[in-house]
Design a protein around this motif. Structure first.
Motif, PDB file in Angstrom:
ATOM      1  N   VAL A  47       3.120  18.474 -11.604  1.00 13.88           N
ATOM      2  CA  VAL A  47       3.031  19.930 -11.414  1.00 13.88           C
ATOM      3  C   VAL A  47       4.269  20.614 -11.989  1.00 13.88           C
ATOM      4  N   PHE A  48       5.447  20.078 -11.675  1.00  4.50           N
ATOM      5  CA  PHE A  48       6.666  20.672 -12.226  1.00  4.50           C
ATOM      6  C   PHE A  48       6.745  20.475 -13.737  1.00  4.50           C
ATOM      7  N   GLY A  49       6.247  19.362 -14.222  1.00  5.44           N
ATOM      8  CA  GLY A  49       6.217  19.133 -15.669  1.00  5.44           C
ATOM      9  C   GLY A  49       5.310  20.114 -16.380  1.00  5.44           C
ATOM     10  N   ALA A  50       4.181  20.434 -15.755  1.00  3.86           N
ATOM     11  CA  ALA A  50       3.275  21.432 -16.347  1.00  3.86           C
ATOM     12  C   ALA A  50       3.952  22.790 -16.413  1.00  3.86           C
ATOM     13  N   GLY A  51       4.728  23.120 -15.393  1.00  2.00           N
ATOM     14  CA  GLY A  51       5.497  24.367 -15.426  1.00  2.00           C
ATOM     15  C   GLY A  51       6.532  24.358 -16.535  1.00  2.00           C
ATOM     16  N   ASP A  52       7.155  23.197 -16.748  1.00  2.00           N
ATOM     17  CA  ASP A  52       8.133  23.084 -17.835  1.00  2.00           C
ATOM     18  C   ASP A  52       7.470  23.205 -19.202  1.00  2.00           C
ATOM     19  N   ILE A  53       6.227  22.736 -19.322  1.00  2.00           N
ATOM     20  CA  ILE A  53       5.496  22.896 -20.584  1.00  2.00           C
ATOM     21  C   ILE A  53       5.278  24.379 -20.863  1.00  2.00           C
ATOM     22  N   LEU A  54       4.871  25.113 -19.826  1.00  2.00           N
ATOM     23  CA  LEU A  54       4.678  26.553 -19.993  1.00  2.00           C
ATOM     24  C   LEU A  54       5.993  27.247 -20.342  1.00  2.00           C
ATOM     25  N   GLY A  55       7.092  26.805 -19.712  1.00  2.00           N
ATOM     26  CA  GLY A  55       8.398  27.368 -20.041  1.00  2.00           C
ATOM     27  C   GLY A  55       8.796  27.071 -21.476  1.00  2.00           C
ATOM     28  N   ALA A  56       8.481  25.866 -21.949  1.00  2.00           N
ATOM     29  CA  ALA A  56       8.794  25.506 -23.333  1.00  2.00           C
ATOM     30  C   ALA A  56       7.985  26.345 -24.304  1.00  2.00           C
ATOM     31  N   ILE A  57       6.745  26.630 -23.956  1.00  2.00           N
ATOM     32  CA  ILE A  57       5.919  27.484 -24.810  1.00  2.00           C
ATOM     33  C   ILE A  57       6.493  28.895 -24.839  1.00  2.00           C
ATOM     34  N   ALA A  58       6.925  29.397 -23.678  1.00  2.00           N
ATOM     35  CA  ALA A  58       7.483  30.750 -23.608  1.00  2.00           C
ATOM     36  C   ALA A  58       8.763  30.868 -24.418  1.00  2.00           C
ATOM     37  N   VAL A  59       9.580  29.814 -24.411  1.00  2.00           N
ATOM     38  CA  VAL A  59      10.838  29.829 -25.144  1.00  2.00           C
ATOM     39  C   VAL A  59      10.610  29.512 -26.618  1.00  2.00           C
ATOM     40  N   GLY A  60       9.545  28.786 -26.910  1.00  2.00           N
ATOM     41  CA  GLY A  60       9.272  28.383 -28.285  1.00  2.00           C
ATOM     42  C   GLY A  60       9.946  27.083 -28.665  1.00  2.00           C
ATOM     43  N   SER A  61      10.192  26.229 -27.669  1.00  2.00           N
ATOM     44  CA  SER A  61      10.842  24.939 -27.912  1.00  2.00           C
ATOM     45  C   SER A  61       9.775  23.847 -27.994  1.00  2.00           C
ATOM     46  N   ALA A  62       9.436  23.474 -29.223  1.00  2.00           N
ATOM     47  CA  ALA A  62       8.408  22.446 -29.422  1.00  2.00           C
ATOM     48  C   ALA A  62       8.873  21.084 -28.915  1.00  2.00           C
ATOM     49  N   ARG A  78       0.826  -1.206   0.000  1.00  2.00           N
ATOM     50  CA  ARG A  78       0.000   0.000   0.000  1.00  2.00           C
ATOM     51  C   ARG A  78       0.862   1.260   0.000  1.00  2.00           C
ATOM     52  N   TRP A  79       1.985   1.244   0.740  1.00  3.39           N
ATOM     53  CA  TRP A  79       2.852   2.413   0.793  1.00  3.39           C
ATOM     54  C   TRP A  79       3.429   2.724  -0.587  1.00  3.39           C
ATOM     55  N   GLY A  80       3.612   1.709  -1.406  1.00  5.81           N
ATOM     56  CA  GLY A  80       4.103   1.926  -2.759  1.00  5.81           C
ATOM     57  C   GLY A  80       3.114   2.732  -3.584  1.00  5.81           C
ATOM     58  N   LYS A  81       1.831   2.442  -3.385  1.00  6.06           N
ATOM     59  CA  LYS A  81       0.793   3.208  -4.094  1.00  6.06           C
ATOM     60  C   LYS A  81       0.782   4.666  -3.640  1.00  6.06           C
ATOM     61  N   VAL A  82       0.885   4.878  -2.335  1.00  5.65           N
ATOM     62  CA  VAL A  82       0.858   6.237  -1.798  1.00  5.65           C
ATOM     63  C   VAL A  82       2.053   7.032  -2.302  1.00  5.65           C
ATOM     64  N   VAL A  83       3.242   6.449  -2.224  1.00  4.73           N
ATOM     65  CA  VAL A  83       4.449   7.155  -2.677  1.00  4.73           C
ATOM     66  C   VAL A  83       4.390   7.408  -4.187  1.00  4.73           C
ATOM     67  N   ALA A  84       3.860   6.461  -4.941  1.00  4.14           N
ATOM     68  CA  ALA A  84       3.737   6.650  -6.388  1.00  4.14           C
ATOM     69  C   ALA A  84       2.799   7.809  -6.710  1.00  4.14           C
ATOM     70  N   ILE A  85       1.675   7.891  -6.025  1.00  8.65           N
ATOM     71  CA  ILE A  85       0.726   8.977  -6.272  1.00  8.65           C
ATOM     72  C   ILE A  85       1.353  10.325  -5.922  1.00  8.65           C
ATOM     73  N   VAL A  86       2.032  10.398  -4.774  1.00 13.13           N
ATOM     74  CA  VAL A  86       2.638  11.663  -4.344  1.00 13.13           C
ATOM     75  C   VAL A  86       3.743  12.088  -5.301  1.00 13.13           C
ATOM     76  N   THR A  87       4.635  11.174  -5.664  1.00 15.72           N
ATOM     77  CA  THR A  87       5.736  11.557  -6.554  1.00 15.72           C
ATOM     78  C   THR A  87       5.226  11.935  -7.941  1.00 15.72           C
ATOM     79  N   CYS A  88       4.242  11.218  -8.431  1.00 17.14           N
ATOM     80  CA  CYS A  88       3.689  11.547  -9.754  1.00 17.14           C
ATOM     81  C   CYS A  88       2.969  12.888  -9.730  1.00 17.14           C
ATOM     82  N   ALA A  89       2.259  13.180  -8.659  1.00 17.72           N
ATOM     83  CA  ALA A  89       1.557  14.465  -8.568  1.00 17.72           C
ATOM     84  C   ALA A  89       2.554  15.623  -8.543  1.00 17.72           C
ATOM     85  N   ILE A  90       3.602  15.494  -7.747  1.00 19.04           N
ATOM     86  CA  ILE A  90       4.614  16.560  -7.679  1.00 19.04           C
ATOM     87  C   ILE A  90       5.317  16.707  -9.027  1.00 19.04           C
ATOM     88  N   ASN A  91       5.718  15.599  -9.611  1.00 16.37           N
ATOM     89  CA  ASN A  91       6.395  15.663 -10.911  1.00 16.37           C
ATOM     90  C   ASN A  91       5.483  16.234 -11.996  1.00 16.37           C
TER      91      ASN A  91
END
Length: 135
Positions: free
Chosen positions: A90-105, A75-88
């Protein structure tokens, strides 16, 4: 698809994201306390700082541990997987916005796929088998 197959797929995706996170974290950490230089065209935004390398490295190690927990059906594996994926994600969505701002497809596409993988892992972990209706 049964529950064990879903969790094994989620564990495999967690291993892949953990390895990618280790590579990313080590790359930032190897640049030293100044962090990586900015991407071409994004000089005003700057490169990723040293603390981000530490965070990505820690998240990658946690992702690998969660993959082990998922593989073992813990069960702890599921909890840690959900938490790490959620955090990653969020940061990935920020990187998408950064890629759009830079123009890097290319960077936008890679980060978009990584966010989809994180969401897929969360869905695979949280999905339950349907319960047959009582007659």
């Amino acid at each position: 698809m049964d529950a064990s197959k879903r969790t094994r797929i989620a564990a495999g995706l967690q291993v892949l994201s953990g390895i990618a996170g280790l590579i990313s974290g080590i790359r930032i950490l190897s640049a030293g306390s100044q962090g990586l230089p900015p991407l071409p065209g994004a000089e005003e935004m700057g490169g990723p700082p040293f603390w981000a390398g530490l965070m990505f490295f820690a998240l990658a190690v946690a992702s690998l541990f969660s993959a082990f927990g998922l593989w073992k059906g813990q069960r702890w594996g599921k909890v840690v997987a959900i938490v790490t994926c959620a955090i990653n994600a969020v940061f990935g969505a920020g990187d998408i916005l950064g890629a759009i701002a830079v123009g890097s497809a290319t960077m936008g596409l890679v980060m978009g796929l990584s966010v989809l993988v994180y969401v897929l892992v969360i869905v695979l972990v949280l999905r339950r088998d349907p319960v047959p209706a009582a007659a």
